[in-house]
Design a protein around this motif. Sequence first.
Motif, mmCIF file in Angstrom:
data_model
loop_
_atom_site.group_PDB
_atom_site.id
_atom_site.type_symbol
_atom_site.label_atom_id
_atom_site.label_comp_id
_atom_site.label_asym_id
_atom_site.label_seq_id
_atom_site.Cartn_x
_atom_site.Cartn_y
_atom_site.Cartn_z
ATOM 1 N N ARG A 58 -13.769 -8.601 3.516
ATOM 2 C CA ARG A 58 -13.323 -9.775 2.794
ATOM 3 C C ARG A 58 -11.913 -10.154 3.237
ATOM 4 N NH1 ARG A 58 -16.694 -10.697 -1.558
ATOM 5 N NH2 ARG A 58 -15.155 -12.023 -2.581
ATOM 6 N N ILE A 59 -11.572 -11.430 3.148
ATOM 7 C CA ILE A 59 -10.217 -11.886 3.399
ATOM 8 C C ILE A 59 -9.394 -11.604 2.149
ATOM 9 C CG2 ILE A 59 -8.755 -13.900 3.858
ATOM 10 C CD1 ILE A 59 -11.095 -15.116 5.394
ATOM 11 N N VAL A 60 -8.273 -10.944 2.325
ATOM 12 C CA VAL A 60 -7.457 -10.503 1.192
ATOM 13 C C VAL A 60 -6.289 -11.458 0.987
ATOM 14 C CG1 VAL A 60 -6.123 -8.609 0.210
ATOM 15 C CG2 VAL A 60 -8.092 -8.116 1.679
ATOM 16 N N LEU A 61 -6.154 -11.967 -0.225
ATOM 17 C CA LEU A 61 -5.065 -12.865 -0.577
ATOM 18 C C LEU A 61 -4.077 -12.162 -1.496
ATOM 19 C CD1 LEU A 61 -7.100 -16.115 -1.420
ATOM 20 C CD2 LEU A 61 -6.186 -15.396 0.795
ATOM 21 N N GLY A 62 -2.816 -12.172 -1.121
ATOM 22 C CA GLY A 62 -1.771 -11.678 -1.995
ATOM 23 C C GLY A 62 -1.220 -12.841 -2.799
ATOM 24 N N VAL A 63 -1.286 -12.744 -4.127
ATOM 25 C CA VAL A 63 -0.860 -13.830 -5.005
ATOM 26 C C VAL A 63 0.397 -13.387 -5.746
ATOM 27 C CG1 VAL A 63 -1.534 -15.408 -6.853
ATOM 28 C CG2 VAL A 63 -3.276 -14.480 -5.306
ATOM 29 N N GLY A 64 1.526 -13.985 -5.420
ATOM 30 C CA GLY A 64 2.760 -13.597 -6.081
ATOM 31 C C GLY A 64 3.962 -13.854 -5.205
ATOM 32 N N GLY A 65 5.024 -13.088 -5.449
ATOM 33 C CA GLY A 65 6.249 -13.221 -4.680
ATOM 34 C C GLY A 65 6.251 -12.315 -3.467
ATOM 35 N N ASP A 66 7.415 -12.213 -2.839
ATOM 36 C CA ASP A 66 7.515 -11.463 -1.584
ATOM 37 C C ASP A 66 7.163 -9.989 -1.735
ATOM 38 O OD1 ASP A 66 8.447 -13.506 0.310
ATOM 39 O OD2 ASP A 66 10.200 -13.611 -0.985
ATOM 40 N N GLY A 67 7.571 -9.368 -2.837
ATOM 41 C CA GLY A 67 7.277 -7.950 -3.018
ATOM 42 C C GLY A 67 5.800 -7.670 -3.110
ATOM 43 N N LEU A 68 5.094 -8.429 -3.946
ATOM 44 C CA LEU A 68 3.658 -8.221 -4.135
ATOM 45 C C LEU A 68 2.872 -8.620 -2.892
ATOM 46 C CD1 LEU A 68 0.765 -9.726 -5.062
ATOM 47 C CD2 LEU A 68 1.310 -7.452 -5.952
ATOM 48 N N THR A 69 3.149 -9.778 -2.331
ATOM 49 C CA THR A 69 2.384 -10.213 -1.159
ATOM 50 C C THR A 69 2.659 -9.317 0.039
ATOM 51 O OG1 THR A 69 4.093 -11.835 -0.548
ATOM 52 C CG2 THR A 69 2.298 -12.602 -1.936
ATOM 53 N N GLY A 70 3.896 -8.821 0.129
ATOM 54 C CA GLY A 70 4.201 -7.909 1.229
ATOM 55 C C GLY A 70 3.411 -6.624 1.143
ATOM 56 N N ARG A 71 3.246 -6.112 -0.067
ATOM 57 C CA ARG A 71 2.505 -4.867 -0.226
ATOM 58 C C ARG A 71 1.006 -5.087 -0.032
ATOM 59 N NH1 ARG A 71 4.619 -0.262 -2.574
ATOM 60 N NH2 ARG A 71 6.566 -1.268 -2.016
ATOM 61 N N VAL A 72 0.493 -6.223 -0.519
ATOM 62 C CA VAL A 72 -0.940 -6.501 -0.409
ATOM 63 C C VAL A 72 -1.322 -6.840 1.024
ATOM 64 C CG1 VAL A 72 -2.758 -8.127 -1.066
ATOM 65 C CG2 VAL A 72 -1.219 -7.211 -2.803
ATOM 66 N N VAL A 73 -0.677 -7.857 1.590
ATOM 67 C CA VAL A 73 -1.032 -8.307 2.928
ATOM 68 C C VAL A 73 -0.529 -7.327 3.980
ATOM 69 C CG1 VAL A 73 -0.837 -10.205 4.573
ATOM 70 C CG2 VAL A 73 -1.029 -10.695 2.140
ATOM 71 N N GLY A 74 0.647 -6.741 3.729
ATOM 72 C CA GLY A 74 1.171 -5.761 4.673
ATOM 73 C C GLY A 74 0.273 -4.556 4.835
ATOM 74 N N ALA A 75 -0.479 -4.216 3.782
ATOM 75 C CA ALA A 75 -1.389 -3.077 3.847
ATOM 76 C C ALA A 75 -2.464 -3.262 4.913
ATOM 77 C CB ALA A 75 -2.046 -2.847 2.490
ATOM 78 N N LEU A 76 -2.709 -4.509 5.303
ATOM 79 C CA LEU A 76 -3.762 -4.798 6.274
ATOM 80 C C LEU A 76 -3.311 -4.605 7.713
ATOM 81 C CD1 LEU A 76 -5.065 -8.127 4.666
ATOM 82 C CD2 LEU A 76 -5.733 -5.775 4.124
ATOM 83 N N ALA A 77 -2.021 -4.383 7.919
ATOM 84 C CA ALA A 77 -1.496 -4.239 9.272
ATOM 85 C C ALA A 77 -2.201 -3.115 10.018
ATOM 86 C CB ALA A 77 0.006 -3.966 9.234
ATOM 87 N N GLY A 78 -2.675 -3.432 11.205
ATOM 88 C CA GLY A 78 -3.330 -2.443 12.042
ATOM 89 C C GLY A 78 -4.773 -2.185 11.719
ATOM 90 N N THR A 79 -5.318 -2.839 10.688
ATOM 91 C CA THR A 79 -6.711 -2.602 10.296
ATOM 92 C C THR A 79 -7.676 -3.595 10.927
ATOM 93 O OG1 THR A 79 -6.647 -4.050 8.345
ATOM 94 C CG2 THR A 79 -5.889 -1.774 8.051
ATOM 95 N N GLY A 80 -7.165 -4.703 11.432
ATOM 96 C CA GLY A 80 -8.031 -5.757 11.949
ATOM 97 C C GLY A 80 -8.494 -6.729 10.887
ATOM 98 N N ALA A 81 -8.221 -6.435 9.610
ATOM 99 C CA ALA A 81 -8.615 -7.317 8.519
ATOM 100 C C ALA A 81 -7.733 -8.561 8.504
ATOM 101 C CB ALA A 81 -8.516 -6.588 7.184
#
Length: 293
Positions: A58-81
């Motif tokens: 699934r495409i993952v959307l981080g909804v919020g400010g920089d801290g929350l979106t960084g943790r949500v979307v940043g978690a996808l780094a290197g996974t190909g997601a």
Amino acid sequence: MRQFTAVVNPSAGGAGSAAALIPLAGLLREAGAGLEVEYSRSLGHARELALGAAGQSRIVLGVGGDGLTGRVVGALAGTGAVGGIVPAGRGNDFARAVGLPGEPARLAELLLHGEPKATDVIEVESAVHDRMPVLGSVYAGVDALANRHANHSRLLRGAASYYAGGLRAVMSWRPAGYRVTVDGTVHHRRGFTVVVANSGYYGFGRRIAPTAAVNDGLLDVVIIHQASRLLFFAVMNELRSGGHVHRRQVETLRGREVRIECDRDLPYGADGEVEATLPVTARVLPGALNLLS
């Protein structure tokens, strides 16, 4: 049609984050896309939800400010997601840096039909953070101290807490001796702060690193040297335009790995989250994130 999972932290963004998602969710569903909403209990839980959704393609959307979106979307780094951001915080600095539209209709169009772009991520390593992904910047100095004051304020909220926290941090500041190592080269400096930037913006739209780019495989390092408080306030005012980089008290460097050490205990921040103390190492992960931007 694309399938999305939106991760929201109601305790961090309050009703604002959920409210920002409502019109966008309607547009995505009207277009035939699937959308699930997950509510996280903490930044760590948000990361787990993101990885779980990514594991289901699934495409993952981080909804919020920089801290929350960084943790949500940043978690996808290197996974190909593939990830996306729904700006719903106070600063939204990374969203600003990558040019995300604020209007729900334009953002929905991007999420539905846009192609992911390879985007750099910062990997942060310290005694507290073990290879934590960060999207925007890592900063260590009076700015991190101001952020800490604001986050712990009991009387003020929102922008007021940051203005008060900033004034308190500057007025109590004493010179800090930094050891900044950029790709193996050591720089000894005394100053107000050291900022390692992937994104050009931080602190509510201030252009701390005007030449930073999220797709160049490099980190911009900005060092604000020690000066009078009056001059420091002038430099802070110039952050709005990026003109501060032309002052002799401001030094800029570039590299792939940066380590910041200090001659005393000093906090560092990462995309608005300040719960750690120097030393810290930041390294770039070139093109590690597939981001709809």
